[in-house]
Design a protein around this motif. Structure first.
Motif, PDB file in Angstrom:
ATOM      1  N   ALA A  23       0.826  -1.209   0.000  1.00 32.14           N
ATOM      2  CA  ALA A  23       0.000   0.000   0.000  1.00 32.14           C
ATOM      3  C   ALA A  23       0.862   1.261   0.000  1.00 32.14           C
ATOM      4  O   ALA A  23       0.559   2.231  -0.703  1.00 32.14           O
ATOM      5  N   GLN A  24       1.949   1.250   0.761  1.00 29.32           N
ATOM      6  CA  GLN A  24       2.833   2.405   0.815  1.00 29.32           C
ATOM      7  C   GLN A  24       3.543   2.615  -0.525  1.00 29.32           C
ATOM      8  O   GLN A  24       3.691   3.744  -0.980  1.00 29.32           O
ATOM      9  N   SER A  25       3.968   1.531  -1.152  1.00 33.92           N
ATOM     10  CA  SER A  25       4.638   1.630  -2.459  1.00 33.92           C
ATOM     11  C   SER A  25       3.701   2.188  -3.519  1.00 33.92           C
ATOM     12  O   SER A  25       4.098   3.029  -4.333  1.00 33.92           O
ATOM     13  N   LYS A  26       2.446   1.735  -3.518  1.00 36.21           N
ATOM     14  CA  LYS A  26       1.474   2.225  -4.492  1.00 36.21           C
ATOM     15  C   LYS A  26       1.166   3.698  -4.259  1.00 36.21           C
ATOM     16  O   LYS A  26       1.058   4.479  -5.205  1.00 36.21           O
ATOM     17  N   LEU A  27       1.036   4.090  -2.996  1.00 32.87           N
ATOM     18  CA  LEU A  27       0.766   5.488  -2.675  1.00 32.87           C
ATOM     19  C   LEU A  27       1.943   6.360  -3.101  1.00 32.87           C
ATOM     20  O   LEU A  27       1.755   7.425  -3.697  1.00 32.87           O
ATOM     21  N   LEU A  28       3.169   5.925  -2.833  1.00 32.47           N
ATOM     22  CA  LEU A  28       4.345   6.681  -3.234  1.00 32.47           C
ATOM     23  C   LEU A  28       4.400   6.834  -4.750  1.00 32.47           C
ATOM     24  O   LEU A  28       4.726   7.917  -5.257  1.00 32.47           O
ATOM     25  N   ALA A  29       4.050   5.802  -5.492  1.00 33.67           N
ATOM     26  CA  ALA A  29       4.032   5.883  -6.950  1.00 33.67           C
ATOM     27  C   ALA A  29       3.002   6.908  -7.433  1.00 33.67           C
ATOM     28  O   ALA A  29       3.275   7.696  -8.345  1.00 33.67           O
ATOM     29  N   GLY A  34       0.584  18.126  -6.937  1.00 38.11           N
ATOM     30  CA  GLY A  34       0.407  17.417  -5.683  1.00 38.11           C
ATOM     31  C   GLY A  34      -0.674  16.360  -5.796  1.00 38.11           C
ATOM     32  O   GLY A  34      -1.438  16.322  -6.759  1.00 38.11           O
ATOM     33  N   TYR A  35      -0.720  15.488  -4.833  1.00 37.43           N
ATOM     34  CA  TYR A  35      -1.684  14.392  -4.806  1.00 37.43           C
ATOM     35  C   TYR A  35      -2.593  14.586  -3.603  1.00 37.43           C
ATOM     36  O   TYR A  35      -2.117  14.703  -2.472  1.00 37.43           O
ATOM     37  N   TYR A  36      -3.900  14.624  -3.831  1.00 38.81           N
ATOM     38  CA  TYR A  36      -4.881  14.786  -2.760  1.00 38.81           C
ATOM     39  C   TYR A  36      -5.023  13.468  -2.008  1.00 38.81           C
ATOM     40  O   TYR A  36      -5.385  12.453  -2.593  1.00 38.81           O
ATOM     41  N   LEU A  37      -4.733  13.479  -0.719  1.00 37.97           N
ATOM     42  CA  LEU A  37      -4.798  12.273   0.099  1.00 37.97           C
ATOM     43  C   LEU A  37      -6.216  12.015   0.578  1.00 37.97           C
ATOM     44  O   LEU A  37      -6.884  12.920   1.079  1.00 37.97           O
ATOM     45  N   THR A  44      -2.630  17.485   0.962  1.00 40.12           N
ATOM     46  CA  THR A  44      -1.961  17.277  -0.319  1.00 40.12           C
ATOM     47  C   THR A  44      -0.521  16.848  -0.080  1.00 40.12           C
ATOM     48  O   THR A  44       0.158  17.380   0.792  1.00 40.12           O
ATOM     49  N   ALA A  45      -0.076  15.875  -0.866  1.00 43.80           N
ATOM     50  CA  ALA A  45       1.290  15.365  -0.738  1.00 43.80           C
ATOM     51  C   ALA A  45       2.054  15.568  -2.037  1.00 43.80           C
ATOM     52  O   ALA A  45       1.483  15.468  -3.123  1.00 43.80           O
ATOM     53  N   TRP A  46       3.335  15.876  -1.919  1.00 41.76           N
ATOM     54  CA  TRP A  46       4.232  16.041  -3.061  1.00 41.76           C
ATOM     55  C   TRP A  46       5.450  15.154  -2.867  1.00 41.76           C
ATOM     56  O   TRP A  46       5.829  14.869  -1.735  1.00 41.76           O
TER      57      TRP A  46
END
Length: 56
Positions: free
Chosen positions: A6-12, A21-24, A47-49
């Motif tokens: 799950a962490q790897s997919k989110l990081l991708a 940015g990516y809305y969490l 939001t994550a970058w």
């Protein structure tokens, strides 16, 4: 450090959005906090970058 699936997919997903940015979503919060504490991403609000590389 080994990331879970799950962490790897989110990081991708975050790495695909370097400018906007990516809305969490709420269910991604824990994984995002782990990535943040590992120094892999930046978080501002919901939001994550991707972490910017230091220029030396």
């Amino acid at each position: 450090m080994t990331l879970s699936a799950a962490q790897s997919k989110l990081l991708a997903r975050i790495n695909r959005c370097p400018k906007t940015g990516y809305y969490l979503s709420p269910k991604e919060d824990l994984s995002a906090q782990i990535l943040f504490r590992a120094g892999l991403i930046e978080i501002h609000g919901v939001t994550a970058w991707p972490k910017k590389e230091a220029k030396g």
